[in-house]
Design a protein around this motif. Structure first.
Motif, PDB file in Angstrom:
ATOM      1  N   GLN A  18       0.786  -1.142   0.148  1.00  0.00           N
ATOM      2  CA  GLN A  18       0.204   0.080   0.073  1.00  0.00           C
ATOM      3  C   GLN A  18       0.679   1.046  -0.177  1.00  0.00           C
ATOM      4  OE1 GLN A  18      -3.062   1.904  -0.406  1.00  0.00           O
ATOM      5  NE2 GLN A  18      -3.951   0.370   0.722  1.00  0.00           N
ATOM      6  N   GLU A  24      -4.372  -8.289   3.756  1.00  0.00           N
ATOM      7  CA  GLU A  24      -4.637  -6.933   2.862  1.00  0.00           C
ATOM      8  C   GLU A  24      -4.493  -5.604   3.590  1.00  0.00           C
ATOM      9  OE1 GLU A  24      -5.445  -7.492  -0.099  1.00  0.00           O
ATOM     10  OE2 GLU A  24      -5.607  -9.884   0.040  1.00  0.00           O
ATOM     11  N   ILE A  38      -6.226  -2.385   3.870  1.00  0.00           N
ATOM     12  CA  ILE A  38      -7.327  -1.601   3.466  1.00  0.00           C
ATOM     13  C   ILE A  38      -6.983  -0.124   3.526  1.00  0.00           C
ATOM     14  CG2 ILE A  38      -9.608  -0.913   4.406  1.00  0.00           C
ATOM     15  CD1 ILE A  38      -9.061  -4.313   4.102  1.00  0.00           C
ATOM     16  N   THR A  39      -6.062   0.250   4.192  1.00  0.00           N
ATOM     17  CA  THR A  39      -5.222   1.604   4.131  1.00  0.00           C
ATOM     18  C   THR A  39      -3.949   1.341   4.725  1.00  0.00           C
ATOM     19  OG1 THR A  39      -5.822   2.363   6.422  1.00  0.00           O
ATOM     20  CG2 THR A  39      -7.472   2.965   4.550  1.00  0.00           C
ATOM     21  N   LEU A  43      -9.362  -7.628  -2.357  1.00  0.00           N
ATOM     22  CA  LEU A  43     -10.207  -6.404  -1.975  1.00  0.00           C
ATOM     23  C   LEU A  43     -11.046  -6.347  -3.422  1.00  0.00           C
ATOM     24  CD1 LEU A  43      -7.780  -3.906  -0.631  1.00  0.00           C
ATOM     25  CD2 LEU A  43      -9.306  -5.418   0.535  1.00  0.00           C
ATOM     26  N   ASP A  62     -14.480  -2.235  -5.025  1.00  0.00           N
ATOM     27  CA  ASP A  62     -15.105  -0.637  -4.194  1.00  0.00           C
ATOM     28  C   ASP A  62     -14.394  -0.970  -2.840  1.00  0.00           C
ATOM     29  OD1 ASP A  62     -15.987  -2.964  -2.851  1.00  0.00           O
ATOM     30  OD2 ASP A  62     -18.089  -2.293  -2.706  1.00  0.00           O
ATOM     31  N   GLY A  63     -13.140  -1.708  -2.824  1.00  0.00           N
ATOM     32  CA  GLY A  63     -12.357  -1.737  -1.625  1.00  0.00           C
ATOM     33  C   GLY A  63     -12.905  -2.813  -0.602  1.00  0.00           C
TER      34      GLY A  63
END
Length: 356
Positions: free
Chosen positions: A214, A252, A254-255, A294, A297-298
């Protein structure tokens, strides 16, 4: 190790199924007996129903990989598949594409394959023998006695250790990770590779199951609760502790600070502060989580050995697939909202399935 044997049900269940399904994959003339790293994959009409372990989007094309060097591609969204030639017949565990043309696949024997034409043709860019030699040379250059012993053991063992996941920064830059702490990176499209083993502070050589990115944040998860987090693009990594000591097979972002890790016995943990505090997410059954992704749309989705596609609803993971599918190895959310799932019977399309 026990956790590695569990992981094999995702990454190498082919080793079991191959014994049962070999007759369905047979051709009129058997492939020459020899080193699986040198023997091309057998082309078969039954390949789309073989064990598949990883999939990726290459522009409008879907590419999936699996047992015995299988690579199949679909140009109609996953309805029809055709096999393409590969130079190896070892199990391939994961595939990623940087764009519509440039992709990599990894697998057993320390194998890295690459394509520059959207998956139509593949060539080997790394194998376990060369990886061991690179680790040995790096250990000698550093004068690290412990690393030198481990590298010498890698050379002596031969190409018997799989890569299990990979990360593509772009067409030229990739990182591959795998069993017994193997980690290598390239910045020239696979022409040369450099070990990252010493960056990860993994003296036990724990298996590395997944790598994610990320921005400048890189995350590696693995055996016995191993989590390594980098905030500088992989130059340095720090250890991250969780309340769970079991293996994590997937993760994963997410942010950059919101991270989900998942694995053995249905353990799914989430942090929203980059690992300082963790909360366990509830799952419907205690089956090992084998893969995650993901959605466009995340939104987070995961699959497990019970054949469930799971999505998040109010902090709880609920089934999106009903009834359950066969044990699942991987999932790829598509732009149309459906899922491509991979398992012991090949690839299947699953409706968006926001099942109540």
């Amino acid at each position: 190790m026990t956790s590695f044997r569990v992981r094999i049900q995702r990454q190498s269940l082919a080793m079991l199924v191959a014994c049962v399904s070999s007759t369905s994959m047979a051709t009129a003339w058997p492939a020459p007996v020899g080193d699986a790293l040198e023997r091309p994959a057998v082309i078969s009409q039954q390949t789309p129903h073989a064990v598949l372990l990883g999939a990726a989007q290459a522009g409008q094309r879907l590419v999936a990989v699996g047992e015995r060097g299988i690579v199949v591609i679909s140009d109609d969204g996953g309805t029809r598949w055709r096999q393409v030639a590969t130079p190896v017949s070892i199990t391939l565990t994961a595939v990623r594409f940087a764009d519509a043309k440039h992709g990599y696949a990894v697998g057993h024997g320390g194998t890295v394959l690459a394509t520059d034409d959207g998956g139509e043709t593949w060539e080997r860019r790394l194998d376990g023998r060369r990886a061991a030699d690179l680790a040995l040379a790096a250990a000698r250059n550093r004068g690290d006695a412990a690393a030198l012993r481990e590298a010498e053991r890698l050379v002596a063992d031969g190409p018997d250790k799989p890569f299990l996941d990979l990360l593509l920064l772009d067409a030229q830059h990739a990182v591959v990770v795998g069993a017994y702490g193997l980690a290598f990176a390239t910045n020239d499209g696979g022409k040369t590779w450099a070990p990252w083993i010493e960056r990860l502070d993994n003296p036990q050589g724990l298996h590395l199951y997944a790598i994610r990115r990320q921005g400048e944040h890189l995350l590696i998860v693995g055996e016995q609760g191993l989590i390594r987090l980098s905030k500088d693009g992989g130059q340095t990594f720090t250890q991250v502790q969780t309340p769970y000591p079991g293996s994590f097979f997937t993760a994963e972002f997410i942010t950059p600070n919101d991270i989900v890790v998942a694995g053995l016995l249905g353990n799914v943990w989430r942090t929203q502060d980059a690992g300082t505090n963790w909360t366990q997410m509830t799952v419907p059954v205690p089956a090992s989580i084998t893969a995650s992704a993901l959605r466009p749309d995340g939104a987070l989705v995961l699959v497990n050995q019970a054949g469930l596609v799971l999505g998040e609803r109010n902090g709880t993971l609920v089934p999106l697939s009903a009834p359950p599918l066969p044990p699942l190895n991987s999932i790829l959310p598509k732009q149309d909202g459906t899922f491509l799932t991979l398992g012991i019977h090949g690839a299947s399309l699953v409706p968006t399935g926001d099942h109540k």
